[in-house]
Design an enzyme around this catalytic site. Structure first.
Site, PDB file in Angstrom:
ATOM      1  N   ARG A 236      32.691   4.677   7.233  1.00 16.61           N
ATOM      2  CA  ARG A 236      31.892   4.736   8.453  1.00 16.61           C
ATOM      3  C   ARG A 236      30.425   4.718   8.071  1.00 16.61           C
ATOM      4  O   ARG A 236      30.006   5.382   7.108  1.00 16.61           O
ATOM      5  CB  ARG A 236      32.191   6.005   9.262  1.00 16.61           C
ATOM      6  CG  ARG A 236      33.584   6.047   9.888  1.00 16.61           C
ATOM      7  CD  ARG A 236      33.747   4.979  10.962  1.00 16.61           C
ATOM      8  NE  ARG A 236      35.045   5.054  11.625  1.00 16.61           N
ATOM      9  CZ  ARG A 236      36.156   4.452  11.212  1.00 16.61           C
ATOM     10  NH1 ARG A 236      36.122   3.727  10.109  1.00 16.61           N
ATOM     11  NH2 ARG A 236      37.278   4.556  11.904  1.00 16.61           N
ATOM     12  N   GLU A 265      28.154  -0.742  16.448  1.00 14.71           N
ATOM     13  CA  GLU A 265      29.142  -1.812  16.466  1.00 14.71           C
ATOM     14  C   GLU A 265      29.579  -2.079  17.899  1.00 14.71           C
ATOM     15  O   GLU A 265      29.575  -1.177  18.732  1.00 14.71           O
ATOM     16  CB  GLU A 265      30.350  -1.435  15.612  1.00 14.71           C
ATOM     17  CG  GLU A 265      30.030  -1.228  14.140  1.00 14.71           C
ATOM     18  CD  GLU A 265      31.273  -0.914  13.306  1.00 14.71           C
ATOM     19  OE1 GLU A 265      32.405  -0.938  13.863  1.00 14.71           O
ATOM     20  OE2 GLU A 265      31.130  -0.628  12.112  1.00 14.71           O
ATOM     21  N   HIS A 285      33.743  -4.982  10.032  1.00 23.07           N
ATOM     22  CA  HIS A 285      34.714  -3.892  10.220  1.00 23.07           C
ATOM     23  C   HIS A 285      36.143  -4.441  10.282  1.00 23.07           C
ATOM     24  O   HIS A 285      36.891  -4.209  11.237  1.00 23.07           O
ATOM     25  CB  HIS A 285      34.399  -3.085  11.474  1.00 23.07           C
ATOM     26  CG  HIS A 285      34.923  -1.679  11.396  1.00 23.07           C
ATOM     27  ND1 HIS A 285      34.393  -0.636  12.114  1.00 23.07           N
ATOM     28  CD2 HIS A 285      35.938  -1.141  10.677  1.00 23.07           C
ATOM     29  CE1 HIS A 285      35.044   0.485  11.841  1.00 23.07           C
ATOM     30  NE2 HIS A 285      36.003   0.192  10.962  1.00 23.07           N
TER      31      HIS A 285
END
Length: 333
Positions: A236, A265, A285
Site C-alpha cells: 500500500r 487510486e 495495482h
C-alpha cells in the site's frame, strides 16, 4: 437477493468458474469506477448485497445512510475503506474472509517481476528498442546482492524465498514479535531499522496498512538507502510518508523504485508524479489481478453472499450487527 458488484474494470468476474455461485441471485456488475455519493446511491438503489473488489470503492456513512435496502457487504481481506461502525448501526453485515495461512502468490510473483524489471531496466530497454535504439543502459545482477523484506508476513516470506533462489542474501525487518519469529525460522535480522535500510540493495514492503503502519517508512529511512538501491512497494502506498518516495528518488537515495500502488487510486491521465520519473517502474495495482487469484478470492466472497442468503452469515467482522433485527433477504430474481 439483488446483488451489485462494483469496479470490475475488465468485466472479469463473469468469466470465472466461481461466478456460478451467484446463479440464484439477481446480479448487476459495474465495470466503471464511480466515487460520487449521488451516483453511487442511484446505481445501488434497491441492492441488498454489495460485493467489493478490495478497496476500490470507499463505503462511508454518508453513502451507507442512503442505501436503506443494503444488508450485506461481502469482500476479502482488510477493510480500511469500510465504515464498519456505521454498517453496524444501520444493520449491515460486513463479511470479509481474512484467508489465514494463504498468501497471495500472484502478488509475490508480481513483486519479483518488478524487482527484475527495475534492476535490469527491462521496461526502458523494451521501449527504446521499439523506438529504434539498441542497448541504452546497463542493468544490475541480483545474485550476491542483499534483499530486504520489510514485514515478515505470508507474502514477504514467499518473496524472501524467491530472493534466496536467486542467490541473494535476505534480511528481515518487522515489528519485534515478527523479528523473533523470523530469527527462529532461520532468517537474518539486522540490529536496527537504520542498519536494515543502509545494508539492503533491494527493499520490498510487505505490510498491511493500518494506523500503526501508516507512514512507517519515513524520508529519513529512504535517505539511508544506497544510490544504487531499489525500493519496491506492492502493498500500500500509505506505508510510505506522503510524498517521501518521490522526493527521495529526486535526491538519488534510493536510485530506483518499482511500485504497484499509489496514494490516490485509480491513477488516470498519468496524474501521479512517480509516473514522470525515468527511474521508476509503475504498474496499476495488479498484484492480485490474475484469473487464478480472482477465482480463489471471489469463491470466498460469493460463499459469503450465499451464506447470508441462507440465514447463516460467515466471516462477519461486525458480529454485534447479528443481534439486531435483520430484514429477510428477498428471493426475487
Amino acid at each position: 437477493m439483488r446483488v451489485a458488484i462494483l469496479d470490475d474494470y475488465f468485466d472479469t468476474l463473469r468469466q470465472l468458474p466461481c461466478f456460478e455461485k451467484l446463479q440464484p441471485h439477481d446480479v448487476t456488475v459495474f465495470t466503471d469506477h464511480v466515487e460520487d455519493d449521488d451516483a453511487l446511491a442511484e446505481r445501488l438503489a434497491g441492492v441488498e448485497a454489495l460485493v467489493l473488489i478490495r478497496e476500490r470503492t470507499q463505503l462511508r456513512r454518508s453513502l451507507l445512510e442512503r442505501l436503506p435496502t443494503l444488508r450485506l457487504v461481502s469482500q476479502r481481506s482488510v477493510f480500511p475503506h469500510i465504515d464498519v461502525d456505521a454498517c453496524t448501526e444501520l444493520g449491515i453485515v460486513v463479511s470479509s474472509d481474512m484467508h489465514p495461512g494463504t498468501p497471495s502468490y500472484a502478488t509475490a510473483e508480481l513483486t519479483w517481476g518488478l524487482v527484475l524489471s527495475a534492476m535490469r531496466q527491462i521496461p526502458q530497454e523494451a521501449a527504446a528498442l521499439k523506438a529504434g535504439r539498441w542497448q541504452t543502459g546497463v542493468g544490475r545482477t541480483l545474485r550476491g546482492k542483499v534483499l530486504g523484506i520489510y514485514g515478515f508476513g505470508r507474502i514477504g516470506t514467499v518473496v524472501g524465498g524467491y530472493g534466496r533462489a536467486f542467490g541473494m542474501d535476505v534480511l528481515v525487518w518487522a515489528r519485534e514479535a515478527s523479528r523473533a519469529r523470523a530469527r527462529a525460522a532461520g532468517w537474518a535480522v539486522p540490529g536496527s531499522k537504520e542498519d536494515f535500510f543502509s545494508a539492503c540493495d533491494v527493499i520490498s514492503l510487505h505490510m498491511r496498512l493500518v494506523d500503526a503502519t501508516r507512514g512507517i517508512v519515513t524520508a529519513e529511512d529512504l535517505s539511508r538507502m544506497q544510490p544504487t538501491a531499489l525500493l519496491v512497494n506492492t502493498s500500500r502506498a500509505g506505508l510510505i510518508a506522503p510524498g517521501a518516495l518521490h522526493a527521495a528518488l529526486l535526491a538519488g537515495r534510493p536510485g530506483m523504485a518499482a511500485v504497484d500502488v499509489f496514494e490516490h487510486e485509480p491513477v488516470t491521465g498519468a496524474s501521479d508524479p512517480l509516473l514522470e520519473l525515468p527511474n521508476v517502474v509503475c504498474t496499476p495495482h495488479i498484484g492480485y489481478v490474475t484469473h487464478e487469484e480472482w477465482d480463489l478470492q471471489f469463491s470466498d466472497v460469493f460463499d459469503q453472499v450465499n451464506a447470508y442468503a441462507q440465514g447463516a452469515p460467515i466471516n462477519v467482522v461486525n458480529p454485534a450487527v447479528l443481534a439486531r433485527d435483520q430484514r429477510a433477504p428477498s428471493q426475487e430474481r
